[in-house]
Scaffold this active site. Structure first.
Site, PDB file in Angstrom:
ATOM      1  N   GLU A 187      27.863  77.886  11.982  1.00 26.00           N
ATOM      2  CA  GLU A 187      27.257  77.457  13.083  1.00 26.00           C
ATOM      3  C   GLU A 187      25.623  77.141  13.237  1.00 26.00           C
ATOM      4  OE1 GLU A 187      29.224  79.808  16.408  1.00 26.00           O
ATOM      5  OE2 GLU A 187      31.135  79.768  15.413  1.00 26.00           O
ATOM      6  N   GLU A 296      39.504  78.119  11.587  1.00 26.01           N
ATOM      7  CA  GLU A 296      39.615  79.106  12.672  1.00 26.01           C
ATOM      8  C   GLU A 296      40.609  78.387  13.638  1.00 26.01           C
ATOM      9  OE1 GLU A 296      36.129  80.551  14.374  1.00 26.01           O
ATOM     10  OE2 GLU A 296      35.239  80.673  12.383  1.00 26.01           O
TER      11      GLU A 296
HETATM   12  O1  G3I Z   1      34.692  96.901  18.172  1.00 26.76           O
HETATM   13  C1  G3I Z   1      33.802  96.807  19.379  1.00 26.76           C
HETATM   14  C2  G3I Z   1      34.630  98.015  20.254  1.00 26.76           C
HETATM   15  O2  G3I Z   1      34.340  99.077  19.532  1.00 26.76           O
HETATM   16  C3  G3I Z   1      33.917  98.114  21.722  1.00 26.76           C
HETATM   17  O3  G3I Z   1      34.602  99.055  22.551  1.00 26.76           O
HETATM   18  C4  G3I Z   1      34.353  96.608  22.282  1.00 26.76           C
HETATM   19  C5  G3I Z   1      33.555  96.534  23.857  1.00 26.76           C
HETATM   20  O4  G3I Z   1      32.440  96.070  23.638  1.00 26.76           O
HETATM   21  O5  G3I Z   1      33.533  95.545  21.534  1.00 26.76           O
HETATM   22  C6  G3I Z   1      34.143  95.608  20.316  1.00 26.76           C
HETATM   23  O6  G3I Z   1      33.578  94.487  19.444  1.00 26.76           O
HETATM   24  C7  G3I Z   1      33.942  93.297  19.816  1.00 26.76           C
HETATM   25  C8  G3I Z   1      34.588  92.509  18.662  1.00 26.76           C
HETATM   26  O7  G3I Z   1      34.717  90.939  19.071  1.00 26.76           O
HETATM   27  C9  G3I Z   1      35.858  92.955  18.433  1.00 26.76           C
HETATM   28  O8  G3I Z   1      36.868  92.962  19.142  1.00 26.76           O
HETATM   29  C10 G3I Z   1      32.650  92.486  20.269  1.00 26.76           C
HETATM   30  O9  G3I Z   1      32.008  92.889  21.462  1.00 26.76           O
HETATM   31  C11 G3I Z   1      32.914  90.906  20.609  1.00 26.76           C
HETATM   32  O10 G3I Z   1      31.646  90.234  20.727  1.00 26.76           O
HETATM   33  C12 G3I Z   1      33.555  90.385  19.329  1.00 26.76           C
HETATM   34  O11 G3I Z   1      33.907  88.956  19.471  1.00 26.76           O
HETATM   35  C13 G3I Z   1      34.323  88.154  18.502  1.00 26.76           C
HETATM   36  C14 G3I Z   1      33.197  87.175  18.416  1.00 26.76           C
HETATM   37  O12 G3I Z   1      33.591  86.114  17.151  1.00 26.76           O
HETATM   38  C15 G3I Z   1      31.695  87.399  18.153  1.00 26.76           C
HETATM   39  O13 G3I Z   1      31.623  88.228  16.885  1.00 26.76           O
HETATM   40  C16 G3I Z   1      35.561  87.568  18.529  1.00 26.76           C
HETATM   41  O14 G3I Z   1      36.668  88.816  18.307  1.00 26.76           O
HETATM   42  C17 G3I Z   1      35.855  86.876  17.352  1.00 26.76           C
HETATM   43  O15 G3I Z   1      37.154  86.247  17.590  1.00 26.76           O
HETATM   44  C18 G3I Z   1      34.998  85.848  17.549  1.00 26.76           C
HETATM   45  O16 G3I Z   1      35.063  84.877  16.358  1.00 26.76           O
HETATM   46  C19 G3I Z   1      34.261  83.673  16.421  1.00 26.76           C
HETATM   47  C20 G3I Z   1      33.971  83.521  15.013  1.00 26.76           C
HETATM   48  O17 G3I Z   1      33.283  84.648  14.269  1.00 26.76           O
HETATM   49  C21 G3I Z   1      33.196  82.299  14.648  1.00 26.76           C
HETATM   50  N1  G3I Z   1      33.551  80.886  15.374  1.00 26.76           N
HETATM   51  C22 G3I Z   1      33.987  81.119  16.756  1.00 26.76           C
HETATM   52  C23 G3I Z   1      34.941  82.287  16.754  1.00 26.76           C
HETATM   53  C24 G3I Z   1      35.333  82.426  18.278  1.00 26.76           C
HETATM   54  O18 G3I Z   1      34.106  83.051  19.003  1.00 26.76           O
END
Ligand code: G3I
Length: 406
Positions: A187, A296
């Site tokens: 991205e 994805e």
């Molecule tokens: O693991 C922590 C947990 O310990 C904590 O209690 C919780 C509450 O804040 O957060 C958890 O981490 C979260 C993680 O997902 C796992 O669930 C992060 O806050 C959250 O920001 C993260 O979101 C991910 C996001 O990317 C940002 O990294 C999504 O799951 C994931 O599906 C999403 O995937 C992205 C791709 O990497 C790139 N393309 C877009 C796609 C969708 O946004």
């Protein structure tokens, strides 16, 4: 039209409110469904018509078997905690030939402090895949999200390149020889322009070339992918991506493939996808000598009607339409969905439905049953042209990695 970034951002992209207004527009054409055939060259997606698509599928073969029969690879995303769920792990093994992990290889998880790398969950996931004869793809070495606080507080124009290269060397080096592919840079563009990120600000646009060269030095076998969002909906994003790829190829950057994320918005469909322009784009990317992965895919159903049958039919229509066009391009070699079952999807937390109902973006439902979306994908694989048997180095590497017989 700018795609709404699947993570609400404060830039000019679609806001949630506007997306929901679009949903009202969708309701007016929700009465039925496009004809049951792939979208022929020169055709646009049919406006949703009265005749209901049948989604007939022959046999019970899994998605990975149907994909492999055409020389394609199908797989999905899974995470450490999700794959501890045996019913999910069994479904992944049944349906997927390749695994990508949503979060465990991102900076905030694998590089928690400047001098510490934590490979524990990543190693477990790599072994999970290898134990089941699955390929494994890494996501992602350089991105503007999932950035740990220590990096935000440390990075400057003097140390940025070294911090980035060191991370890539450590992580790609740790998994060298085990990866089908890596999303090296994720991205980097927004609406076709360089996205303002800590990497662009501190290194300049050359960070992309530097990252790919570092990744190739760390793992010369892995297919190196530039992964991008919004290509499906945004003509300016497609133009920007094509220009970037042409520039990278011209300077000899070791980029081997484009990753098209495939987060498709149901709200506004079919008017928010121009399949003729998408076909043209895919062909132009392929003409650069690049492979293409759908990395994805899911369908974001926020803002669509509540009824499960109505929603599932719209979502399945989008899967079949999009994949029938994408798989017409021989350079497309793999399709991954961002998850496999509605039990585990990022969409419920990032784009919750206003009616509070769970989203239904993926091929399996929360009980791991095959949905219409699964049938739509099966049909798209079954009707896809077979990929030529010529197996380039990355393909040979995939065969070896998965321990599959030639
Ligand atoms: O693991 C922590 C947990 O310990 C904590 O209690 C919780 C509450 O804040 O957060 C958890 O981490 C979260 C993680 O997902 C796992 O669930 C992060 O806050 C959250 O920001 C993260 O979101 C991910 C996001 O990317 C940002 O990294 C999504 O799951 C994931 O599906 C999403 O995937 C992205 C791709 O990497 C790139 N393309 C877009 C796609 C969708 O946004």
């Amino acid at each position: 039209m700018n795609l709404q970034y699947p993570k609400m951002s404060n830039n000019s992209l679609l806001t949630r409110r506007r997306a929901l207004r679009l949903g009202l527009a969708t309701l007016t054409c929700m009465g039925a469904y496009a004809q049951g055939k792939s979208i022929a060259r020169g055709q646009q997606a049919q406006t949703l018509e009265d005749s209901e698509r049948e989604f007939t599928v022959v046999g019970e073969a899994s998605l990975k078997e149907r994909a492999a029969a055409k020389g394609l690879i199908y797989g999905g995303a899974g995470g450490f905690e999700e794959l501890l769920d045996e019913s999910y792990a069994d479904a992944v093994k049944r349906e997927c030939d390749i695994l990508v992990v949503g979060n465990e290889l991102k900076w905030d998880k694998i590089h928690p402090s400047q001098d510490k790398f934590d490979f524990e969950e990543g190693d477990w996931l790599v072994e999970f895949a290898r134990d089941r004869g699955m390929l494994f793809r890494g996501h992602t070495l350089v991105w503007h999200q999932a950035v740990p606080d220590w990096l935000k507080n440390t990075i400057d124009s003097q140390n940025a390149e070294q911090l980035m290269v060191n991370h890539i060397r450590e992580v790609a080096g740790h998994y060298a020889g085990k990866m089908h592919s890596w999303d090296v840079v994720n991205e980097a563009l927004d609406d076709g322009e360089f996205r303002k990120t800590l990497w662009l600000d501190n290194i300049g646009p050359e960070y992309i070339d530097i990252a790919f060269r570092a990744a190739h030095e760390a793992d010369s076998q892995a297919m190196l992918v530039y992964n991008e969002i919004g290509i499906e909906h945004d003509a300016k994003q497609r133009e920007g991506v094509l220009k970037l790829l042409e520039e990278l190829k011209a300077k000899g950057t070791p980029v081997h493939a484009l990753g098209i994320q495939g987060h498709i918005w149901a709200v506004g469909y079919p008017n928010n996808v121009n399949y003729e322009e998408l076909r043209q784009f895919l062909s132009e990317v392929a003409s650069l000598g690049l492979k293409i992965l759908i990395t994805e895919m899911d369908v974001i159903d926020s803002g669509t009607p509540a009824g499960i049958e109505t929603r599932d039919r719209l979502i399945a229509t989008i899967y079949e339409d999009f994949l029938s066009v994408a798989l017409d391009e021989p350079a497309v070699t793999a399709v991954l969905t961002w998850g496999l079952s509605d039990r585990y999807t990022w969409i419920n937390s990032h784009f919750p439905r206003s009616d509070g109902l769970p989203s239904r973006p993926l091929p399996l439902d929360e009980q791991m049953n095959r949905k219409l979306a699964w049938k739509a994908m099966a049909r798209a694989f079954d009707s896809a042209p077979s990929r030529s048997a010529d197996c380039n180095q990355h393909c040979k590497n995939s065969v070896k990695l998965a321990g599959k017989k030639n």
